[in-house]
Design a protein around this motif. Structure first.
Motif, PDB file in Angstrom:
ATOM      1  N   ARG A 131      -3.749 -14.168 -23.343  1.00 29.31           N
ATOM      2  CA  ARG A 131      -2.937 -13.880 -24.347  1.00 29.31           C
ATOM      3  C   ARG A 131      -1.578 -13.070 -24.152  1.00 29.31           C
ATOM      4  N   LYS A 132      -1.823 -12.124 -23.289  1.00 30.24           N
ATOM      5  CA  LYS A 132      -0.722 -11.133 -22.767  1.00 30.24           C
ATOM      6  C   LYS A 132       0.329 -12.136 -22.175  1.00 30.24           C
ATOM      7  N   ASN A 149      -7.784 -11.518 -22.992  1.00 32.94           N
ATOM      8  CA  ASN A 149      -6.613 -10.619 -23.075  1.00 32.94           C
ATOM      9  C   ASN A 149      -5.616 -10.990 -22.338  1.00 32.94           C
ATOM     10  N   MET A 150      -5.784 -11.076 -21.202  1.00 34.22           N
ATOM     11  CA  MET A 150      -4.820 -11.406 -19.980  1.00 34.22           C
ATOM     12  C   MET A 150      -3.915 -12.927 -20.252  1.00 34.22           C
TER      13      MET A 150
END
Length: 220
Positions: free
Chosen positions: A39-40, A36-37
């Motif tokens: 992609r963020k 998730n990081m």
């Protein structure tokens, strides 16, 4: 004796991608955070998450990861096509790098948390020059470690390596990566003298006389 038997590079690899190993209750949650990081932070690279069987990856987790453009790879199935003597958590790391479809691989440990988009690493002068970037660890090599005698390498003062993040051009680095895989296939011997997989990479490259880049800043 094994070096002349190293398998040749198939040169069928394409593109760039991230390889990660993680599954089960201990490593699936941090892998979820790490992905998730990424992609963020704007990282668009395809990601493969390798795991050891269905016990480590249930259908719900697969669906969640698919939504982030992550391919889950069951190493126990790949092992039927590409046998290996031993396979555990540490041994899976070089195995997943070798058998991923990417030519340029950024390997990231599941419990890493990136704070910048790491895609730029493939464009650094160090990667262009050597095709391999490794990071230092917090422990120094010991002259008395019998690993120097076992590998026929001279004692090398300095820091051990940290394999939580590594960057490789597999075509240029195929032979040392294949030798790294062999070290880990015999982990029941080598892990008695080094801490898991991490220094098998930095033993394989000099054994074959192939250079690699090391990040200059120490860990702190």
């Amino acid at each position: 004796r094994h070096i002349p038997l190293l398998p040749p590079c198939t040169k069928t690899f394409r593109g760039r991608g991230i390889v990660m190993c993680g599954g089960g209750p201990n490593y699936l949650p941090p892998a979820w955070v790490c992905i998730n990081m990424l992609r963020k932070l704007g990282c668009q690279l395809p990601i493969q998450l390798w795991h050891l069987g269905d016990d480590e990856m249930d259908p719900v987790a697969r669906r969640l990861l698919t939504s982030l453009d992550v391919e889950c790879v069951d190493a126990t199935r790949v092992r039927k096509r590409h046998p290996t003597r031993l396979m555990g958590g540490y041994e899976l790391k070089p195995y997943s790098i070798l058998h991923s479809p990417f030519r340029d691989v950024l390997f990231i440990d599941a419990d890493n948390v990136p704070v910048v988009n790491p895609s730029f690493l493939f464009d650094t002068p160090q990667f262009k020059r050597t095709g391999a970037i490794l990071w230092p660890d917090i422990r120094r090599w010991e002259r008395t470690n019998p690993i120097w005698r076992f590998t026929g390498l001279p004692y090398r003062p300095g820091w051990e390596s940290e394999s939580g993040q590594m960057v490789f051009d597999k075509e240029r680095c195929w032979r040392p990566l294949a030798l790294t895989q062999w070290f880990n296939e015999h982990s029941d011997f080598y892990y008695q003298h080094i801490l898991g997989d991490k220094d098998t990479f930095t033993l394989a490259f000099p054994k074959l006389g192939q250079p690699y880049a090391t990040v200059a800043k120490p860990v702190h």
